[in-house]
Write an enzyme that holds these catalytic residues in place. Structure first.
Site, PDB file in Angstrom:
ATOM      1  N   HIS A  61      35.481  47.954  37.179  1.00  0.00           N
ATOM      2  CA  HIS A  61      36.561  47.010  36.876  1.00  0.00           C
ATOM      3  C   HIS A  61      36.585  46.794  35.363  1.00  0.00           C
ATOM      4  O   HIS A  61      37.621  46.869  34.743  1.00  0.00           O
ATOM      5  CB  HIS A  61      36.359  45.683  37.633  1.00  0.00           C
ATOM      6  CG  HIS A  61      37.423  44.649  37.359  1.00  0.00           C
ATOM      7  ND1 HIS A  61      37.628  43.554  38.154  1.00  0.00           N
ATOM      8  CD2 HIS A  61      38.330  44.530  36.357  1.00  0.00           C
ATOM      9  CE1 HIS A  61      38.632  42.813  37.661  1.00  0.00           C
ATOM     10  NE2 HIS A  61      39.066  43.384  36.572  1.00  0.00           N
ATOM     11  N   GLU A 115      41.975  46.340  30.167  1.00  0.00           N
ATOM     12  CA  GLU A 115      40.547  46.036  29.990  1.00  0.00           C
ATOM     13  C   GLU A 115      40.131  46.171  28.533  1.00  0.00           C
ATOM     14  O   GLU A 115      39.343  45.381  28.025  1.00  0.00           O
ATOM     15  CB  GLU A 115      39.688  46.925  30.903  1.00  0.00           C
ATOM     16  CG  GLU A 115      39.877  46.622  32.393  1.00  0.00           C
ATOM     17  CD  GLU A 115      39.504  45.190  32.777  1.00  0.00           C
ATOM     18  OE1 GLU A 115      38.400  44.728  32.437  1.00  0.00           O
ATOM     19  OE2 GLU A 115      40.330  44.518  33.429  1.00  0.00           O
ATOM     20  N   HIS A 119      39.045  42.699  27.002  1.00  0.00           N
ATOM     21  CA  HIS A 119      37.586  42.608  26.868  1.00  0.00           C
ATOM     22  C   HIS A 119      37.018  43.517  25.769  1.00  0.00           C
ATOM     23  O   HIS A 119      36.170  43.102  24.989  1.00  0.00           O
ATOM     24  CB  HIS A 119      36.918  42.958  28.203  1.00  0.00           C
ATOM     25  CG  HIS A 119      37.311  42.051  29.332  1.00  0.00           C
ATOM     26  ND1 HIS A 119      36.805  40.782  29.469  1.00  0.00           N
ATOM     27  CD2 HIS A 119      38.179  42.216  30.367  1.00  0.00           C
ATOM     28  CE1 HIS A 119      37.331  40.204  30.555  1.00  0.00           C
ATOM     29  NE2 HIS A 119      38.178  41.055  31.116  1.00  0.00           N
TER      30      HIS A 119
HETATM   31  P1  5GP Z   1      39.177  35.870  38.496  1.00  0.00           P
HETATM   32  O1  5GP Z   1      39.800  34.555  38.258  1.00  0.00           O
HETATM   33  O2  5GP Z   1      39.995  36.802  39.322  1.00  0.00           O
HETATM   34  O3  5GP Z   1      37.731  35.829  38.877  1.00  0.00           O
HETATM   35  O4  5GP Z   1      39.149  36.559  37.059  1.00  0.00           O
HETATM   36  C1  5GP Z   1      40.308  36.926  36.369  1.00  0.00           C
HETATM   37  C2  5GP Z   1      39.925  37.637  35.111  1.00  0.00           C
HETATM   38  O5  5GP Z   1      39.236  36.754  34.210  1.00  0.00           O
HETATM   39  C3  5GP Z   1      38.932  38.789  35.300  1.00  0.00           C
HETATM   40  O6  5GP Z   1      39.559  39.953  35.671  1.00  0.00           O
HETATM   41  C4  5GP Z   1      38.336  38.884  33.928  1.00  0.00           C
HETATM   42  O7  5GP Z   1      39.196  39.547  33.043  1.00  0.00           O
HETATM   43  C5  5GP Z   1      38.213  37.451  33.546  1.00  0.00           C
HETATM   44  N1  5GP Z   1      36.909  36.894  33.971  1.00  0.00           N
HETATM   45  C6  5GP Z   1      36.640  36.200  35.128  1.00  0.00           C
HETATM   46  N2  5GP Z   1      35.358  35.825  35.171  1.00  0.00           N
HETATM   47  C7  5GP Z   1      34.781  36.299  34.032  1.00  0.00           C
HETATM   48  C8  5GP Z   1      33.464  36.207  33.494  1.00  0.00           C
HETATM   49  O8  5GP Z   1      32.542  35.615  34.064  1.00  0.00           O
HETATM   50  N3  5GP Z   1      33.267  36.801  32.295  1.00  0.00           N
HETATM   51  C9  5GP Z   1      34.242  37.453  31.626  1.00  0.00           C
HETATM   52  N4  5GP Z   1      33.941  38.028  30.458  1.00  0.00           N
HETATM   53  N5  5GP Z   1      35.502  37.540  32.103  1.00  0.00           N
HETATM   54  C10 5GP Z   1      35.772  36.977  33.282  1.00  0.00           C
HETATM   55  P1  5GP Z   2      41.352  41.073  34.784  1.00  0.00           P
HETATM   56  O1  5GP Z   2      41.333  40.522  36.141  1.00  0.00           O
HETATM   57  O2  5GP Z   2      40.226  41.897  34.260  1.00  0.00           O
HETATM   58  O3  5GP Z   2      42.027  40.220  33.767  1.00  0.00           O
HETATM   59  O4  5GP Z   2      42.419  42.216  34.943  1.00  0.00           O
HETATM   60  C1  5GP Z   2      42.849  42.747  36.085  1.00  0.00           C
HETATM   61  C2  5GP Z   2      44.219  43.263  35.717  1.00  0.00           C
HETATM   62  O5  5GP Z   2      44.218  44.651  35.833  1.00  0.00           O
HETATM   63  C3  5GP Z   2      45.277  42.701  36.617  1.00  0.00           C
HETATM   64  O6  5GP Z   2      46.435  42.523  35.867  1.00  0.00           O
HETATM   65  C4  5GP Z   2      45.458  43.802  37.622  1.00  0.00           C
HETATM   66  O7  5GP Z   2      46.750  43.850  38.114  1.00  0.00           O
HETATM   67  C5  5GP Z   2      45.153  45.034  36.818  1.00  0.00           C
HETATM   68  N1  5GP Z   2      44.525  46.084  37.644  1.00  0.00           N
HETATM   69  C6  5GP Z   2      44.984  47.338  37.755  1.00  0.00           C
HETATM   70  N2  5GP Z   2      44.215  48.039  38.589  1.00  0.00           N
HETATM   71  C7  5GP Z   2      43.254  47.205  39.030  1.00  0.00           C
HETATM   72  C8  5GP Z   2      42.158  47.371  39.931  1.00  0.00           C
HETATM   73  O8  5GP Z   2      41.915  48.432  40.516  1.00  0.00           O
HETATM   74  N3  5GP Z   2      41.387  46.295  40.130  1.00  0.00           N
HETATM   75  C9  5GP Z   2      41.605  45.097  39.493  1.00  0.00           C
HETATM   76  N4  5GP Z   2      40.773  44.096  39.738  1.00  0.00           N
HETATM   77  N5  5GP Z   2      42.640  44.917  38.652  1.00  0.00           N
HETATM   78  C10 5GP Z   2      43.446  45.961  38.427  1.00  0.00           C
END
Ligand code: 5GP
Ligand code: 5GP
Length: 226
Positions: A61, A115, A119
């Site tokens: 991811h 990503e 990040h």
């Molecule tokens: P979710 O709310 O789905 O857990 O996270 C949404 C997005 O926030 C993740 O895809 C990631 O980009 C970022 N994120 C969530 N939790 C963490 C964390 O513990 N550390 C970091 N660096 N990013 C996070």
């Molecule tokens: P994060 O949660 O790290 O901020 O980012 C996830 C983002 O990448 C979302 O906008 C999601 O739609 C996109 N994305 C594309 N492919 C994938 C996948 O295979 N897994 C996840 N978790 N996010 C994906």
């Protein structure tokens, strides 16, 4: 040194501490691996990449810089846009090991770009774009998660497993405690969704996690088929 000299020296030290500190400072990385079966087995469902159904394996991811207090930096450098020409030698490995499952179907560049920009740009003090993706791929190989789990009798067979059993198996494989995150399938069963492994600031060695993510897993969870 006169009073003015001290003042200038203190000003420089202050700047050294606060002003010139790189914006992309961080304490460690999470290598976050997703189980495709769990990403897809939700009410929202998923879309396979244009190259077809990915292998039944954990996919990357992201490699996420984090602070030891639990917060994290994001989108650190708008001037460092994702540039696919810098990773052309890695694309075939990325398609295999970092497949995208979001809809609509695409090749994967959108996921990798997201990503990198969210990040990766926060780790530019230690690695460039090519190294960011290369390190993530190497770490995924080194973690060898699916093999480790199946060696312990934990298989993606829709069976229910103890959280402790899963954690211990991975700890036996990589030497450190992972974070395990769950999501819910349409029947509201909790399933193994993502595994967080902590990595040092060089992006190459696993370490004990300074802080574990909140995983939302109950003591028994499903390992869904893919
Ligand atoms: P979710 O709310 O789905 O857990 O996270 C949404 C997005 O926030 C993740 O895809 C990631 O980009 C970022 N994120 C969530 N939790 C963490 C964390 O513990 N550390 C970091 N660096 N990013 C996070
Ligand atoms: P994060 O949660 O790290 O901020 O980012 C996830 C983002 O990448 C979302 O906008 C999601 O739609 C996109 N994305 C594309 N492919 C994938 C996948 O295979 N897994 C996840 N978790 N996010 C994906």
């Amino acid at each position: 040194m006169g009073a003015k000299g001290w003042f200038v020296l203190k000003l420089l030290m202050f700047q050294g501490l606060f002003v010139s500190r790189p914006q992309e400072d961080f304490d460690f990385f999470y290598l976050v691996l997703q189980w495709p079966g769990a990403y897809c087995d939700t009410t929202r469902a998923c879309c396979y990449p244009t190259s077809g159904k990915p292998a039944a394996d954990f996919g990357i991811h992201g490699l996420w810089p984090n602070y030891k207090g639990g917060s994290w930096p994001s989108n650190c450098d708008p001037d460092s846009q994702f540039d696919r020409s810098q990773i052309s030698d890695l694309v075939s490995s990325l398609k295999k090991n970092w497949p995208t499952l979001s809809c609509p179907s695409n090749e994967g560049f959108k996921f990798w770009e997201h990503e990198w920009e969210k990040h990766g740009t926060c780790s530019e003090s230690v690695m460039d774009q090519h190294e960011y993706f290369e390190n993530a791929l190497k770490l995924k190989g080194k973690a060898n998660l699916l093999q480790t789990l199946t060696n312990s009798g934990i298989n993606p067979d829709d069976g229910f497993y103890d959280l402790k059993e899963i954690t211990n198996a991975i700890e036996g494989g990589i030497g450190f405690t992972p974070g395990i995150e769950c999501n819910k399938d349409p029947e509201r069963n909790y399933q193994l969704h993502q595994i967080y492994i902590c990595v040092d600031t060089s992006g190459t060695e696993f370490i004990e996690c300074p802080v574990l993510p909140r995983g939302r897993c109950p003591s028994k969870l499903q390992f869904s088929k893919f």
